[in-house]
Enzyme design. Sequence first.
Site, short mmCIF file in Angstrom:
data_model
loop_
_atom_site.label_atom_id
_atom_site.label_comp_id
_atom_site.label_asym_id
_atom_site.label_seq_id
_atom_site.Cartn_x
_atom_site.Cartn_y
_atom_site.Cartn_z
N ALA A 118 53.02 12.38 49.47
CA ALA A 118 53.70 12.57 48.19
C ALA A 118 54.96 13.43 48.33
O ALA A 118 55.95 13.21 47.63
CB ALA A 118 52.76 13.19 47.17
N THR A 119 54.93 14.40 49.23
CA THR A 119 56.12 15.26 49.40
C THR A 119 57.32 14.45 49.84
O THR A 119 58.42 14.59 49.28
CB THR A 119 55.82 16.38 50.42
OG1 THR A 119 54.87 17.29 49.86
CG2 THR A 119 57.09 17.14 50.78
N SER B 111 49.75 9.97 46.89
CA SER B 111 49.23 10.56 48.12
C SER B 111 47.85 10.01 48.41
O SER B 111 47.02 9.87 47.50
CB SER B 111 49.16 12.09 47.97
OG SER B 111 48.54 12.67 49.10
N HIS C 85 45.54 11.41 50.65
CA HIS C 85 44.49 12.39 50.95
C HIS C 85 43.95 13.10 49.71
O HIS C 85 43.00 13.87 49.80
CB HIS C 85 44.95 13.38 52.01
CG HIS C 85 45.88 14.46 51.54
ND1 HIS C 85 45.44 15.73 51.25
CD2 HIS C 85 47.21 14.46 51.34
CE1 HIS C 85 46.47 16.47 50.89
NE2 HIS C 85 47.55 15.72 50.94
N THR D 95 58.37 3.78 62.15
CA THR D 95 57.24 2.87 62.32
C THR D 95 56.03 3.36 61.54
O THR D 95 55.60 4.49 61.70
CB THR D 95 56.87 2.77 63.81
OG1 THR D 95 58.02 2.34 64.55
CG2 THR D 95 55.73 1.79 64.02
N CYS E 259 49.80 24.71 49.60
CA CYS E 259 51.13 24.69 50.20
C CYS E 259 51.78 26.07 50.19
O CYS E 259 52.65 26.37 51.00
CB CYS E 259 52.03 23.69 49.47
SG CYS E 259 51.37 22.02 49.48
#
Length: 368
Positions: free
Chosen positions: A68-69, A192, A194, A230, A312
């Site tokens: 997401a970041t 996201s 996770h 990739t 974070c």
Amino acid sequence: MTYLDYQATTPLAPEVAAAMVDAMDRFGNPNSAHRYGRQAASDVELVRERVHGTLGIQSGRIVFTSGATEALNLAIVGAARAAPPSRRRIVTIATEHAAVLDTVLSLRHEGFEPVVLPVDANGLVDLDIASAAIDARVALLVVMHVNNEIGVIQPFAALSEIALDAGVPVLCDAAQSFGRLMLPPADMVALSAHKIHGPKGVGALWLRDGFEIAPVLHGGGQEQGLRPGTLSPMLCAGFGVAAELAKGRGDADLIHVRALWERALALFPGWTLNGASDHRYHGNLSIRRDGLDAARLISDVRDVAISVGSACASGSGRPSHVLRAIGLTDAEAKSTLRIGFGRYTTIEELEQAARAIVAAAEGQRIVA
């Protein structure tokens, strides 16, 4: 050990782990033209369909990112650089994740003006203040759907309507709500893996049909020219299964989380809830107790995984910007615990953990 930090990350679902192990054998580069590459590319496109299906929006496109970041950075900077010269303001909210606030503030160096809206004691933005700020000078409105620290849900539909009237595109940070709640109307949505029992290192940005942004990274034409590099078919496979599980188990997960929430409220008598009690996701319990040293308590209760706020910002030593934005003093912010639970949390685990937390808090009072 009891894990109660679901906002930081969620336990990997067994079905996700199995899918990732299976995908390890298909090691081809999705951009290669040979059979190995075509198989990997086919796997990635299947995942794209699964994520899109869980999103609940039929149109638009999915661009895979590292999380997401990265999706938020791509969306904010890409939309700002694609905006017309007359629109040089970016509006967001004081309780946003650092991935949003830091990115918005960084655009000052490119001539953009950040406008950070305040919130009230419940953590909610005032719609009149928002309406006054969102006008023809604004390039983008960025709003987190469910706050990662206090769990409140912003009045997103009303904010989107204000933005629509002013011709302002909207970016939704759905890291905490994707796969759990119905998503609000937006032009872009950051996701996201996770946070929904998928692997770390993969996420996505959804873009509305016809909405174009400028690339931020360069070096290849992968991911529709917006995200070079990739992709990992293994991580994508895990994301796809996690998304599909979230879609299939969504209602059951919400019922389970609501039961945990109601039990949790009874387990912490005398503690104060941070944020609105009604407009919120019930898997997030942010509570405080006067005089508590939350950091010390976390160290004392070693068999329970909880936090004081955003993972974070952990270890910074600074009071949470979210808690300060809702009017808490530094002392109140430092007396706050964030308890997060979800699919794999049992009532028994929650009760046992609460007893340990309350006992440790009482121990601090006795010593004091």
